[in-house]
Design an enzyme around this catalytic site. Structure first.
Site, PDB file in Angstrom:
ATOM      1  N   HIS A 167      39.344  37.630  51.390  1.00 52.67           N
ATOM      2  CA  HIS A 167      38.987  37.684  52.810  1.00 52.67           C
ATOM      3  C   HIS A 167      38.478  36.352  53.339  1.00 52.67           C
ATOM      4  O   HIS A 167      38.380  36.171  54.552  1.00 52.67           O
ATOM      5  CB  HIS A 167      37.964  38.801  53.069  1.00 52.67           C
ATOM      6  N   ASP A 232      41.062  51.672  51.878  1.00 50.07           N
ATOM      7  CA  ASP A 232      40.042  51.323  50.894  1.00 50.07           C
ATOM      8  C   ASP A 232      40.583  50.698  49.622  1.00 50.07           C
ATOM      9  O   ASP A 232      39.815  50.254  48.784  1.00 50.07           O
ATOM     10  CB  ASP A 232      39.212  52.565  50.566  1.00 50.07           C
ATOM     11  N   SER A 308      30.002  35.191  49.761  1.00 46.33           N
ATOM     12  CA  SER A 308      31.266  35.844  49.423  1.00 46.33           C
ATOM     13  C   SER A 308      32.193  34.883  48.694  1.00 46.33           C
ATOM     14  O   SER A 308      32.312  33.716  49.078  1.00 46.33           O
ATOM     15  CB  SER A 308      31.966  36.320  50.697  1.00 46.33           C
TER      16      SER A 308
END
Length: 375
Positions: A167, A232, A308
């Site tokens: 991401h 998910d 992250s």
């Protein structure tokens, strides 16, 4: 290479072989030996140049928690091949899609040796440590942590490769702004004439550091992230590998297959990242794993956006070499609200490096499956 697809995938998902029992006065937490699969490219297609319009999201969220994931069926052989197929983006903006095959070697074959955007990610007392001073920042393992120009963290896993979260460069639909000119930053001392300023008598004042940047040559993102980000399954594949245009010349940390949480030393994991609330600082933390699924580790390590993509690592005994070794066993993905018996609970989530993911990432790094037989 052999195996019926259904049985083949099941054998891949089965636990390690030859594990050491965690009992006895002289037991050491030991890296398990895994029977590793092989993930090989089968075909590559040229794709249209992408749009680089996505805003960088420094965290991802999902409402599907441990019980939700545990209740999901394991991927079929065909699904696993789809998820592990991958997209490659080059520095000139061109893009390819590679489809893969999954194989299991016979023994001895081929062996060469949703809530508010201001989510809470601090749990009680803030247990993070800012790492100051070049004597620490430039030494292993902290020196393996690097900063991405999109705002995330990455970890050096080879001479020219950085592991991070998918991401950080791709939102599941398109690439993040700035990815075409993606750079990786390495903290270096900022040499300057004179002292350290008015507060140089204080030992708490950090030495001045600066980032030295290296351009990225190409990136790999699994199709499990691109195809699955809207549901998910996406979080299970929130990882990406970056290849730099030139070697970084630092010691790196090898990747390894994530052992079960109960086999981790003290049940703990460690990672360092560039949390947004401490700009310019590398922040280290460790904490207990609270829960796990086959693909994810749930923990409450204190973290903020910016961390992250950090490599989650542990230090265990390497029986073959008779030494202690740190390995990256996961990638810190971000924050997750989990519905626990009707009441929301928040966790920080890391993507585990499973045998299949290890085989894929190792092939991206080495380009030869024979060098990826030991996890």
């Amino acid at each position: 290479m052999a195996g019926t697809p259904g049985l083949l995938l099941l054998s891949i998902l089965v636990c390690a072989v030859g594990q050491v029992s965690p009992y006895g006065a002289h037991w050491k937490p030991t890296w398990p030996a895994y029977r590793l699969p092989v993930v090989l490219p089968q075909s590559t297609l040229n794709l249209a140049k992408p749009h680089f319009g996505a805003e960088a999201k420094l965290e991802v969220s999902s409402s599907c928690g441990p019980q939700c994931h545990k209740g999901s069926p394991l991927p079929t052989y065909e699904e696993a091949k789809q998820y592990l197929s991958y997209e490659t983006l080059y520095a000139n903006g061109s893009r390819t899609e590679t489809h893969v095959g999954i194989y299991v070697l016979r023994s001895g074959e081929g062996e060469s040796s949703g809530k508010s955007r201001r989510k809470r990610q601090i749990y009680g007392y803030d247990s993070r440590f800012s790492i100051f001073g070049k004597d620490f920042l430039l030494n292993y393992p902290f020196s393996t942590s690097v900063k991405l120009s999109t705002g995330c963290t990455g970890t050096l896993v080879a001479e020219k490769h950085v592991l991070t979260a998918a991401h950080c460069i791709h939102d599941g639909k398109t690439y993040v702004k700035g990815t075409q000119k993606l750079r990786v930053g390495f903290l270096k001392p900022k040499f300057k004439d004179g002292g350290r300023g008015a507060n140089d008598s204080s030992p708490a004042v950090p030495e001045k550091m600066k980032f030295q940047w290296i351009r990225v040559k190409r990136t790999h993102v699994p199709k499990g992230w691109i195809k699955g980000n809207a549901n998910d399954i996406g979080m299970d594949y929130d990882y990406a590998l970056l290849e730099l245009k030139k070697p970084h010349k630092r010691k790196f940390m090898k990747i390894g297959v994530s052992p079960p949480a109960k086999q981790l030393p003290g049940g703990r994991i460690h990672f360092s990242g560039y949390d947004n609330d401490r700009p310019g600082n590398l922040v280290y933390r460790f904490c207990d794993v609270k829960d796990e699924t086959y693909d994810l580790l749930y923990q409450q390590c204190d973290a903020q956006p910016g961390a992250s993509g950090s490599g989650v690592y542990v230090r265990m005994w390497k029986r073959q070499q008779q030494k202690w070794e740190r390995k990256i066993i996961g990638i810190f993905s971000g924050h997750q609200w989990v519905d626990m018996n009707g009441s929301p609970q928040d966790f920080n989530v890391a993507v585990r490096i499973t045998p299949l993911k290890y085989a894929q990432i190792c092939y991206w790094i080495k380009g030869n499956y024979l060098d990826c037989r030991e996890g």
